[in-house]
Design a protein around this motif. Structure first.
Motif: not given
Length: 403
Positions: A309-334
């Protein structure tokens, strides 16, 4: 390679956050380089809301056009730098679980890096807005309203990321937005540019929020029906120099299908279930766990989000174990293109002196599907006169304790 410049970076951090030194100077610079960088600062804007956006020269294009680098910093010390050349994210400083900042995107300290023969030859599109059509169009052709259009071909026989001189290789108009930690970029693509019909006006707004989010809003209008598929092409490495490559990143994609491709990476039209295959990231998987089993040397595939759908939703999550950084991706794209940096070959040296080898960075490009103008069953990418193309993508950064 472990980032040998971390201690130097830490010494310059407070000066940078105060708006005195740009990130181009911060990463592995000498005192002479820092002095030169300070001299290059052209302006710092501060509005009534107290928002400061620094502007400095980023160099000249081969055609002699001046370019500018914009530095945005939020209340938590996260910093993003963007240039009007290609509306490109050049640097993104985020903290790890210990509070140490690191640059998590691949890029260069000055425009000369994006002009170098090695970069131009390999064409990785670091951090740029790609368009008018992000991703591939088969044979550089499509038919619209009974007329066939021939596009520039720059990926074998196919058209890729807008052609020979796409949106990544032009200087956009830029405007810091009052009261917002944001910069708006505008580019008018004339009728016939790279073979596309219609004059397309594109506006991309980058906002750095105090929740450590990079919010990208896309808008476009046209005077003639035309395909549009804009996306940002940042390569990320959340280890920020603390690992040899990005293969240890743990990826989750909220997608249960992907678009099957032929040997030239053009979708065949088939949407295939990922379950039980090396394409399955519905549960957390390291990029490198099965990358050698993927035909073509790695991932370079469009994933069909479970929620298209065209609503904003979570598409992806990335976790880097060495540093603990996390990135979440939200999008209106399909869809979202997952690319594991297969074509990086060690010929490019970027910010901080890092050599960008195969799989050193990855990309998660939110988008409509590749080759949609030639696949009527795919979600349409045709923008008509009187309509407004509008999409939003958010990259949210945080940290996680060691597991």
């Amino acid at each position: 390679m472990k980032n040998k410049n971390k201690q130097i970076n830490k010494q310059f951090l407070m000066l940078m956050l105060a708006g005195t030194i740009g990130a181009g100077s911060l990463w592995g610079c000498s005192s002479q380089q820092a002095t030169e960088d300070i001299a290059a600062v052209t302006a710092t804007t501060e509005d009534e809301a107290g928002v400061q956006i620094k502007q400095e020269s980023f160099g000249k294009t081969k055609e002699g056009e001046e370019t500018t680098l914009y530095t945005l910093t939020n209340a938590k010390g996260m910093q993003m730098q963007i240039t009007d050349y290609g509306a490109t994210i050049t640097s993104l400083l985020t903290p790890d679980r210990e509070g140490e900042v690191g640059d998590v995107v691949l890029g260069f300290d000055s425009l000369s890096g994006y002009m170098s023969p090695e970069y131009v030859k390999s064409g990785p599109y670091f951090g740029a807005i790609v368009g008018r059509y992000g991703n591939r169009i088969a044979d550089g052709k499509f038919t619209l309203n009974g007329q066939e259009y021939t596009l520039a071909t720059n990926d074998g026989e196919n058209h890729l990321h807008g052609g020979v001189k796409g949106f990544d290789k032009v200087v956009w108009e830029a405007e810091p937005l009052p009261g917002q930690n944001a910069v708006r970029f505008k580019y008018v693509s004339p009728d016939g540019e790279e073979g596309y019909p219609g004059t397309l006006t594109s506006i991309v707004t980058y906002t750095l929020t105090d929740d450590n989010e990079i919010k990208i809003d896309y808008e476009a209008t046209t005077d003639k029906a035309t395909p549009v598929n804009l996306t940002n092409h940042s390569y990320l490495n959340l280890a920020a120099g603390e690992a040899e490559d990005a293969l240890g990143h743990i990826v989750t994609l909220n997608a249960d299908k992907y678009t099957v491709v032929d040997e030239t990476l053009i979708p065949t039209g088939e949407l295939r279930d990922v379950k039980g295959t090396v394409m399955d990231f519905t549960t957390p998987q390291a990029i490198g766990a099965r990358v050698n089993q993927v035909e073509g040397g790695g991932y370079d595939h469009n994933y069909v989000l479970t929620d298209t759908s065209e609503k904003l939703k979570k598409a992806a999550t990335v976790y880097e174990p060495t540093t603990g950084r996390v990135m979440e991706v939200f999008t209106t794209e399909p869809g979202i293109q997952f690319y594991s940096g297969n074509f990086l070959d060690g010929t490019i040296t970027g910010s901080g002196g890092e050599t960008y080898r195969k799989h050193y960075g990855f990309a998660l490009e939110t988008q409509h599907f590749p080759n949609s103008p030639n696949q009527p069953k795919f979600p349409s990418t045709i923008l008509e006169p009187g309509e407004t193309y509008e999409t939003t993508t958010i990259y949210k950064f945080s940290t996680r304790d060691e597991e």
